[in-house]
Write an enzyme that holds these catalytic residues in place. Structure first.
Site, short mmCIF file in Angstrom:
data_model
loop_
_atom_site.label_atom_id
_atom_site.label_comp_id
_atom_site.label_asym_id
_atom_site.label_seq_id
_atom_site.Cartn_x
_atom_site.Cartn_y
_atom_site.Cartn_z
N LYS A 92 0.86 -1.20 0.00
CA LYS A 92 0.00 0.00 0.00
C LYS A 92 0.88 1.23 0.00
O LYS A 92 1.78 1.37 0.83
CB LYS A 92 -0.89 0.01 1.25
CG LYS A 92 -1.92 1.14 1.24
CD LYS A 92 -3.11 0.73 0.40
CE LYS A 92 -4.09 1.89 0.19
NZ LYS A 92 -3.63 2.84 -0.86
N LYS A 116 5.09 3.33 8.43
CA LYS A 116 3.90 4.16 8.54
C LYS A 116 2.65 3.30 8.53
O LYS A 116 1.75 3.47 9.36
CB LYS A 116 3.86 5.17 7.38
CG LYS A 116 2.66 6.10 7.41
CD LYS A 116 2.55 6.92 6.15
CE LYS A 116 3.73 7.80 5.90
NZ LYS A 116 3.55 8.70 4.75
N LYS A 128 5.27 1.90 -3.07
CA LYS A 128 5.20 3.27 -3.59
C LYS A 128 5.42 3.22 -5.09
O LYS A 128 5.96 2.24 -5.62
CB LYS A 128 6.26 4.15 -2.94
CG LYS A 128 5.88 5.63 -2.89
CD LYS A 128 4.81 5.92 -1.84
CE LYS A 128 4.49 7.40 -1.80
NZ LYS A 128 3.48 7.72 -0.77
N GLY A 167 -3.04 8.11 -4.23
CA GLY A 167 -2.45 9.33 -4.77
C GLY A 167 -1.30 9.82 -3.91
O GLY A 167 -1.07 9.36 -2.80
N ASP A 168 -0.56 10.77 -4.46
CA ASP A 168 0.53 11.45 -3.75
C ASP A 168 0.71 12.77 -4.48
O ASP A 168 -0.22 13.24 -5.17
CB ASP A 168 1.80 10.58 -3.75
CG ASP A 168 2.88 11.09 -2.79
OD1 ASP A 168 2.74 10.86 -1.59
OD2 ASP A 168 3.86 11.70 -3.25
N THR A 211 -5.11 13.21 5.44
CA THR A 211 -3.71 13.42 5.85
C THR A 211 -3.57 14.73 6.63
O THR A 211 -2.90 14.78 7.67
CB THR A 211 -2.77 13.41 4.64
OG1 THR A 211 -3.02 12.24 3.85
CG2 THR A 211 -1.32 13.40 5.09
#
Length: 448
Positions: A92, A116, A128, A167-168, A211
């Site tokens: 993830k 995390k 990632k 997303g990032d 976040t």
């Protein structure tokens, strides 16, 4: 530097094999330094080569992404996906579209994601991905064509019980929608293979805010437990103006704090009356404009060219929410000189190691990214649960679950630091709390 012989040997081997990957090596060193007291008490970790296995991804995929712009010109970008560790659940981690993306950055992000995700107490492994594609200045049609090309290859490697991207930086709701549509087209399946989806097609309420909200929930609990204080009445500086920064602004204001500055890659705004959430949201989410335009809409505010100067502003709380290594030793010295009492990381590894050490030496409360910004992946995990149940929870239910997860992350990090003789050091605490669960799972599962 490292004192433990086992950790030192593994780190030196990692440097030799990845000598050009500075961001990845920085992340590994920071984690290893924190884990020294725990590793010294657990010789079974060396006997089973846990650290050697931890720093080497399960797999890393690199691929070509070919797409056509609106003028018919063909472009080629590079895509990445690192599947780092699945000891406690499916991989993830987000997808980042930005010109700076390279193998080192993707590996550092994936490595951090392991711990995390573990801290959330949800069954999620670490991964990632992303591309050196720059979505800025591109039309919706160009972004759609790029996303479709990117997903054409990525879909071979992901799945709802295997690897679930989100997303990032550079990947918001628009990009996730295009990626999800292409995945469905190619696989003929409607499944929870991506998180951060639109609410009308399987997304979770509160995911957009998660976040930023989570960052403030963690900060509030840290202030409460370690200073008998709160966000209320505090002056706050936030770097960045993306998703994390926008909703950190909203929650900080709701908790009674006053955010006086925000930035983007070109410069920063100062509004001593408190940055207006609705104006920032309109500028950055709807219009996708520059933060400099804020001063044309809010009288009394001012704009300063160059984003680095934002840390020269006096504040009680600093929230770096832009990108990695944006806050260095000189910035930390300025913040401490101007009376900062707490720093909480909203971006991934935004503070250099020297800056972190300086904050700790001067008794500034410091919340590391893997703990403080875990709200996004926590709510992504909740989205996966909702997808599995074919259900959707109310905003208030998701928000309360998020708040409790962030409180628990703080408490676990604080307790782990105390147990290993580093009371108050949340960097050590977060790394040990996250690592403990992953390493125990790796030992239990044997060699793979």
């Amino acid at each position: 530097m490292l004192q433990n012989a086992y950790l030192k040997r593994v780190y030196e081997d990692t440097v030799a094999r990845n000598s050009d990957q500075k961001e990845f090596l920085q992340a590994v060193l920071e984690v290893f330094e924190s884990l020294e007291p725990y590793v010294a008490q657990h010789p079974e970790l060396e006997a089973h080569a846990i650290m050697e296995r931890l720093v080497e991804p399960d797999r890393m995929v690199t691929f070509r992404v070919t797409w056509e712009d609106d003028n018919g010109k063909i472009h080629v970008n590079r895509g990445y996906r690192v599947q780092f560790n699945s000891a406690i659940g499916p991989y993830k981690g987000g997808l980042r579209f930005h010109p700076s993306v390279n193998a080192s950055i993707i590996k550092f992000l994936g490595f951090e994601q392991i711990f995390k995700n573990s801290l959330t107490s949800l069954p999620l492994g670490g991964g990632k991905g992303g591309s050196d594609f720059d979505p800025k200045g591109k039309s919706d049609a160009e972004i759609m064509r790029f996303c479709q090309s990117f997903m054409t290859e990525l879909q071979r490697h992901i799945g709802s019980n295997c690897d679930v991207p989100a997303g990032d930086i550079g990947v918001g709701g628009r990009e996730i929608g295009y990626l999800f549509g292409q995945y469905k087209r190619l696989n003929n399946r409607f499944t929870g293979v991506l998180t951060g989806k639109g609410v009308m097609f399987g997304g979770s309420l509160a995911r957009t805010e998660a976040t930023g909200y989570g960052l403030l929930y963690f900060t509030e609990e840290m202030l409460k437990c370690m200073k008998n204080d709160s966000v209320a009445g505090k002056t706050i500086v936030i770097s960045g103006s993306g998703n994390v920064a926008i909703y950190a602004l909203e929650k900080a204001t709701q908790l009674g704090g006053k955010v006086i500055a925000m930035s983007d890659s070109k410069g920063y705004i100062v509004d001593e009356n408190g940055v207006n959430f609705q104006v920032i949201k309109q500028l950055k989410e709807v219009e996708r404009g520059r933060i400099s335009e804020y001063v044309n809409r809010v009288p009394g505010s001012r704009y300063v060219e160059g984003c680095r100067g934002i840390w020269s502003l006096p504040c009680d709380i600093a929230l770096p929410c832009a990108t990695q290594n944006e806050l260095d030793l000189a910035d930390a010295e300025l913040l401490v000189k101007n009376g900062v009492m707490a720093v909480a990381e909203g971006a991934n590894m935004p503070s250099t190691a020297e800056a972190v050490a300086y904050f700790q030496e001067h008794n500034v409360l410091f919340a590391p990214a893997k703990a403080a910004n875990a709200g996004g992946v926590a709510t992504s995990g909740l989205e996966m649960s909702q997808n599995s149940m074919r259900s959707q929870w109310e905003f208030s239910e998701v928000d309360e679950k998020l708040r409790q997860i962030m409180i628990n992350i703080f408490r676990e990090s604080e307790a782990a630091a105390k147990d290993c003789g580093h009371e108050g050091n949340l960097v050590v605490g977060a790394n040990i709390a996250g690592f403990k669960k992953v390493s125990e799972a790796m030992l239990a599962e044997g060699l793979y």
